[in-house]
Design an enzyme around this catalytic site. Structure first.
Site, PDB file in Angstrom:
ATOM      1  CB  ALA A 122     -23.920 -41.708 -32.685  1.00 55.68           C
ATOM      2  CG  HIS A 167     -30.450 -35.587 -28.376  1.00 53.95           C
ATOM      3  ND1 HIS A 167     -29.278 -35.883 -29.039  1.00 53.95           N
ATOM      4  CD2 HIS A 167     -30.258 -34.359 -27.830  1.00 53.95           C
ATOM      5  CE1 HIS A 167     -28.429 -34.869 -28.910  1.00 53.95           C
ATOM      6  NE2 HIS A 167     -28.993 -33.941 -28.175  1.00 53.95           N
TER       7      HIS A 167
END
Ligand code: ZN
Length: 250
Positions: free
Chosen positions: A21, A120
Site C-alpha cells: 500500500a 489481490h
C-alpha cells in the site's frame, strides 16, 4: 544509502519489486488498513475494513459493501508517482523482470510497467457474477448502471445484459488468492538476483511467505517503518519510496 541502492541496481540483471500500500499512498490512495482507514470505517459503518471487505459481507450486504468500496477503494484521479515511474523505467532498461503488488489500483500499468502481477486483483476489472460479462471501472462507477429493478438508485452495479450483480475482480477477505498468480510470483522471486521490497510492513499474508523464496544476492527494504526482515536485508531505507526510487532511477 542512495549510492548503495544505485550500485545494487547497476549490478542487477533481474530485479523483482514487491510492493504494498505504501507505494500508492504518495499518489493519494490511502491504505484502508491504516489507523485512519480503520477509524473512518468504524465511524461511518460501525465495522472494520476487514469485515466490510469480506466475501460474506459482500454477499449479505451487497449495497453497503459497494457504498464502502466506492468511497474508500476507488481513486479515479490518482496518478502514478515517482515510485511507479521509476519501476517502469527499470523495466524499459531491461533491469526489472516484474512487479509483484498487493495493490489493486492499476497504477503500475498506468506508469508503463507491463510485467505486473497483482496478488489481490484490480479495481479496473469487474465481472457479472451471473453471466461473466466484463465491465471496466468507468462502467461500474456510472450511476446509470447502479439502479435496481425498480429504477431506484443503488450503490451496487448491475449487469446490463442479465441484471446480475457485477463483482470487482478484487480478492476479498475469506477469498483465496489466485494460485496461478501466486505461483508465478514465487517463481519470479526465486529467479531474481535482487528483490526490492517497498511500501509494505510485510505482515499481511502472503507477503512474508513470498519473501522467503528469495535466494538472490541483494534484498533491499524500503519502508517508512522497520520490518521483521530488516536483519536479512543488504540495505534498509526508512524513507518514502517515491523519493528513494525517484532519486536513484529517474
Ligand atoms: Zn450478467
Amino acid at each position: 544509502m542512495y549510492e548503495k541502492l544505485k550500485e545494487i541496481i547497476d549490478r542487477s540483471r533481474r530485479i523483482v519489486f514487491f510492493g504494498g500500500a505504501g507505494v500508492s499512498t504518495e499518489s493519494g490512495v490511502p491504505d484502508f488498513r491504516s489507523e485512519n482507514g480503520l477509524y473512518q470505517a468504524i465511524q461511518v459503518y460501525g465495522r472494520p475494513p476487514e469485515e466490510m471487505l469480506s466475501y460474506s459481507f459482500f454477499r449479505d450486504n451487497t449495497d453497503i459493501f459497494f457504498d464502502y468500496y466506492i468511497n474508500n477503494l476507488i481513486y479515479l484521479e490518482a496518478k502514478p508517482n515517482q515510485a511507479h515511474l521509476a519501476l517502469a523505467e527499470l523495466e524499459r532498461r531491461g533491469k526489472l523482470a516484474a512487479v509483484v503488488t498487493q495493490n489493486i489500483d492499476g497504477l503500475h500499468q498506468l506508469a508503463g510497467s507491463s510485467q505486473v502481477w497483482e496478488l489481490h486483483g484490480s479495481v479496473l476489472r469487474n465481472y457479472c457474477k451471473d453471466c461473466g460479462a466484463f465491465y471496466d471501472l468507468r462502467c461500474i462507477m456510472d450511476e446509470e448502471n447502479r439502479k435496481d429493478g425498480t429504477g431506484a438508485q443503488t450503490h451496487t452495479p448491475y449487469c446490463k445484459r442479465c441484471g446480475g450483480v457485477v463483482k470487482p475482480d478484487v480478492v476479498l477477505y475469506e477469498e483465496a488468492l489466485d494460485d496461478s498468480v501466486v505461483n508465478e510470483a514465487v517463481e519470479l522471486i526465486c529467479e531474481a538476483d535482487t528483490l526490492i521490497v517497498g511500501g509494505t510492513s510485510l505482515v499481511v499474508y502472503p507477503a512474508a511467505g513470498l519473501i522467503n523464496h528469495f535466494r538472490g544476492d541483494d534484498l533491499v527494504l524500503i519502508n517508512k517503518s522497520e520490518t521483521q526482515y530488516d536483519g536479512k536485508a543488504t540495505l534498509v531505507i526508512n524513507e518514502p519510496i517515491g523519493k528513494v526510487l525517484g532519486t536513484c532511477v529517474l
